[in-house]
Design a protein around this motif. Structure first.
Motif, PDB file in Angstrom:
ATOM      1  N   MET A 394      -5.662   3.910  -7.446  1.00  0.00           N
ATOM      2  CA  MET A 394      -4.577   4.564  -6.698  1.00  0.00           C
ATOM      3  C   MET A 394      -4.751   6.080  -6.776  1.00  0.00           C
ATOM      4  O   MET A 394      -3.798   6.831  -6.960  1.00  0.00           O
ATOM      5  CB  MET A 394      -3.218   4.140  -7.252  1.00  0.00           C
ATOM      6  CG  MET A 394      -2.879   2.692  -6.923  1.00  0.00           C
ATOM      7  SD  MET A 394      -1.291   2.191  -7.601  1.00  0.00           S
ATOM      8  CE  MET A 394      -0.143   3.093  -6.552  1.00  0.00           C
ATOM      9  N   ARG A 404       6.147   8.397   0.733  1.00  0.00           N
ATOM     10  CA  ARG A 404       5.293   8.269  -0.459  1.00  0.00           C
ATOM     11  C   ARG A 404       6.012   7.591  -1.625  1.00  0.00           C
ATOM     12  O   ARG A 404       5.395   7.307  -2.648  1.00  0.00           O
ATOM     13  CB  ARG A 404       4.753   9.635  -0.879  1.00  0.00           C
ATOM     14  CG  ARG A 404       3.710  10.147   0.089  1.00  0.00           C
ATOM     15  CD  ARG A 404       3.055  11.403  -0.419  1.00  0.00           C
ATOM     16  NE  ARG A 404       2.212  11.994   0.603  1.00  0.00           N
ATOM     17  CZ  ARG A 404       0.868  11.951   0.610  1.00  0.00           C
ATOM     18  NH1 ARG A 404       0.227  11.363  -0.369  1.00  0.00           N
ATOM     19  NH2 ARG A 404       0.183  12.521   1.572  1.00  0.00           N
ATOM     20  N   TYR A 407       4.427   4.530  -3.168  1.00  0.00           N
ATOM     21  CA  TYR A 407       3.464   4.457  -4.283  1.00  0.00           C
ATOM     22  C   TYR A 407       4.157   4.232  -5.630  1.00  0.00           C
ATOM     23  O   TYR A 407       3.609   3.569  -6.506  1.00  0.00           O
ATOM     24  CB  TYR A 407       2.574   5.708  -4.299  1.00  0.00           C
ATOM     25  CG  TYR A 407       1.695   5.733  -3.067  1.00  0.00           C
ATOM     26  CD1 TYR A 407       0.617   4.864  -2.948  1.00  0.00           C
ATOM     27  CD2 TYR A 407       1.989   6.555  -1.985  1.00  0.00           C
ATOM     28  CE1 TYR A 407      -0.162   4.833  -1.795  1.00  0.00           C
ATOM     29  CE2 TYR A 407       1.215   6.533  -0.833  1.00  0.00           C
ATOM     30  CZ  TYR A 407       0.138   5.662  -0.749  1.00  0.00           C
ATOM     31  OH  TYR A 407      -0.618   5.621   0.396  1.00  0.00           O
ATOM     32  N   ASN A 480      -6.073   1.441  -3.145  1.00  0.00           N
ATOM     33  CA  ASN A 480      -4.888   1.822  -2.377  1.00  0.00           C
ATOM     34  C   ASN A 480      -4.696   3.321  -2.585  1.00  0.00           C
ATOM     35  O   ASN A 480      -3.995   3.769  -3.488  1.00  0.00           O
ATOM     36  CB  ASN A 480      -3.670   1.021  -2.857  1.00  0.00           C
ATOM     37  CG  ASN A 480      -2.530   1.095  -1.859  1.00  0.00           C
ATOM     38  OD1 ASN A 480      -2.674   1.700  -0.795  1.00  0.00           O
ATOM     39  ND2 ASN A 480      -1.403   0.496  -2.201  1.00  0.00           N
ATOM     40  N   ALA A 482      -3.988   7.394  -1.718  1.00  0.00           N
ATOM     41  CA  ALA A 482      -3.078   8.279  -0.986  1.00  0.00           C
ATOM     42  C   ALA A 482      -3.832   9.570  -0.685  1.00  0.00           C
ATOM     43  O   ALA A 482      -4.518  10.097  -1.549  1.00  0.00           O
ATOM     44  CB  ALA A 482      -1.861   8.583  -1.846  1.00  0.00           C
TER      45      ALA A 482
END
Ligand code: SF4
Ligand code: SF3
Length: 543
Positions: A394, A404, A407, A480, A482
């Protein structure tokens, strides 16, 4: 339309900032940044066409990576600093062009500017939208953004005295290629992957530089509360600036705290040894809007990410160094030996109130490749016994968007037999949640800054070897990620080059991907966006 920029995740409407940047960048700064990139392309053309020996042009190499770095999102808002850099690059270009006498060169290699108006006109003619075909534009910009991230990492390595001439050679090759209108979309897809290949080299170089100078990161508990001394907050990614600041604040009664991407500095033996490096204050970059207020003392930005300060009082406490800059803030220059005199910051700190405590406790990190591989037996055993079912990478960036919160929720809701591998400022969405451990292995393993995503790739490659797998995608690892700015672009391209597939990217896919280019990424690499937390966890766990 007065400007156009779509290089970051927060771009207006997900398609492009056209009047003013969501980041706070105004039209002039946007245009000067475009022009700086254009000059860099012209220099690159001269290097490539004259077959210059890249080893012999170190001043140009160093100014090239600085120029690219200056244009990263939230790094430099200072119009004058960018103009000065354009003028410097044109001067270097013109001197160097003598090597290319007799060769046919494009406008980027020969244009001249007479005044500010001519600079702005030149920028408008040669900005992002000067490439008409949206797919070609998309691919070229993706390469440029990757190069910006690569340049940032190379710049930090250079500050430690490490460089790799091949990386500079590739930067010239790629920027010169962007001036070549005969390149097809296929050629540019190949160039994009090659950018990823050099992204791996740049991150490996910086890893080598950081670990040779500061030792291998080790498991460290970082205090997030405060002491009662006046203090300086340091943000950004440059460890050499932090080291110099720690040396200069020793025995002055002034403490040093890290902010955002500087947090991982605490994990390095040669930095954590300083008694005056006392903790980390606050969260990721965008939280500075409230956190600088309560910090009370001066702040040093060594790189991105600066948010335009909301008051004069805060602006007066902000200092910048390296590629960073903000109008009205003091920029600390280095001397010819790379030394920076931070005494104005230290003197200001002495007159300021100590930081106000906003939280207490600790964050544990330091799980870069060397430390994780030292625990490899334990990790492998936990996977074999089934107590660890899956690893979730992540890594990446944090940002302001409400979406966001995904997350945080994702991290909270992941099954308890999973481990999160992280790097970059994305971690601040879940690194204070106390998600527990699996047989002594913490469930959030923080490798470090965004460039330390390299560590995560090294760990994955080692696990592939230990488990005797032929394809890295057979590992129980899901991605995953960001993203926000261009360092995340180079990290993504590096992962694609290394063969990782099915990476999920959020909170939104890049605005610079045209539908056709996005289609190629989906088809060839299984790139996907994010959905709901529950659906995504189900999807990942059942893959
Ligand atoms: Fe907009 Fe991002 Fe460009 Fe700033 S960096 S102008 S927010 S796209
Ligand atoms: Fe963060 Fe700006 Fe990207 Fe280095 S500091 S990861 S956003």
């Amino acid at each position: 339309m007065s400007m156009f920029c779509y290089q970051c995740q927060e771009t207006a409407k997900g398609t492009g900032c056209e009047v003013r940047g969501v980041c706070g960048k105004n039209e002039e700064v946007a245009k000067f940044q475009d022009l700086l990139i254009y000059v860099c392309k012209g220099i690159s053309e001269i290097v490539i066409k004259s077959k210059a020996d890249v080893k012999s042009i170190s001043e140009i190499n160093h100014q090239m990576i600085k120029s690219l770095f200056i244009t990263i999102t939230n790094a430099n808002f200072d119009e004058n600093a960018i103009k000065d850099q354009i003028i410097k690059m044109i001067g270097l270009r013109n001197e160097f062009r003598e090597q290319a006498a007799g060769l046919k060169l494009s406008d980027a290699a020969v244009f001249e500017i007479t005044d500010e108006v001519s600079m702005l006109d030149k920028a408008t003619e040669n900005g992002v939208l000067s490439t008409d075909n949206e797919d070609i534009r998309s691919l070229k910009e993706m390469v440029t953004y990757g190069l910006k991230g690569m340049a940032a990492y190379t710049y930090h390595a250079l500050n430690i005295g490490k460089e790799n001439i091949e990386i500079y050679g590739f930067i010239y090759e790629a920027l010169a290629a962007e001036l070549d209108d005969s390149l097809s979309a296929d050629d540019l897809v190949a160039l994009t992957l090659k950018t990823g290949e050099f992204g791996v080299k740049a991150m490996a170089l910086l890893d080598e530089a950081n670990t040779s100078r500061y030792g291998n990161p080790e498991i460290t508990s970082v205090n997030i509360g405060v002491r009662s001394n006046p203090a300086i907050l340091i943000s950004g990614h440059d460890l050499t600036d932090l080291e110099q600041l720690l040396e200069q604040t020793k025995d002055t009664g002034v403490d040093v705290y890290t902010h955002s991407e500087m947090l991982p500095a605490h994990y390095y033996p040669e930095l954590k040894k300083y008694e005056n490096l006392v903790g980390n204050y606050g969260g990721s970059w965008w939280n500075q809007i409230t956190e600088f207020e309560t910090f009370n003392g001066p702040v040093l930005f060594t790189t991105n990410c600066i948010v335009p300060p909301k008051s004069e009082e805060i602006r007066a406490r902000i200092f910048t160094s390296g590629a960073a800059g903000y109008p009205g803030c003091i920029h600390i220059e280095e001397d010819e030996n790379g030394k920076k005199d931070f005494s104005p910051i230290i003197e200001m700190a002495k007159k300021c109130k100590p930081p106000t405590e906003i939280e207490t406790g600790n964050i544990v990190g330091g799980f870069a490749h060397n430390q994780v591989l030292a625990l490899a037996d334990k990790v492998v055993e936990a996977v074999k016994s089934g107590s660890i079912k899956k690893f979730f990478v992540m890594a990446g960036c944090d940002g302001r968007m409400k979406s966001r919160e995904y997350y945080t929720e994702f991290a909270e809701k992941l099954p308890k037999d999973t481990i999160i591998l992280t790097a970059g400022c994305a971690k601040f969405r879940y690194n204070k949640l106390n998600l527990g451990d699996i047989g002594g292995i913490p469930r959030v393993l923080d490798a470090g800054q965004c460039n330390d995503s390299y560590s995560l790739a090294v760990i994955a490659m080692k696990l592939k070897e230990v488990f005797g797998l032929s394809d890295i995608n057979e590992l129980p690892i899901a991605f995953n990620i960001a993203w926000y700015e261009q360092k995340a672009v180079i990290v993504l391209l590096a992962l694609l080059y290394l063969g990782f597939k099915n990476i999920h990217l959020g909170p939104t896919l890049p605005g610079f991907l045209s539908p056709a280019v996005a289609g190629v990424l989906v088809e060839k690499f299984g790139i996907a966006g994010i959905g709901s937390v529950e659906d995504d966890i189900n999807l990942f766990m059942n893959k």
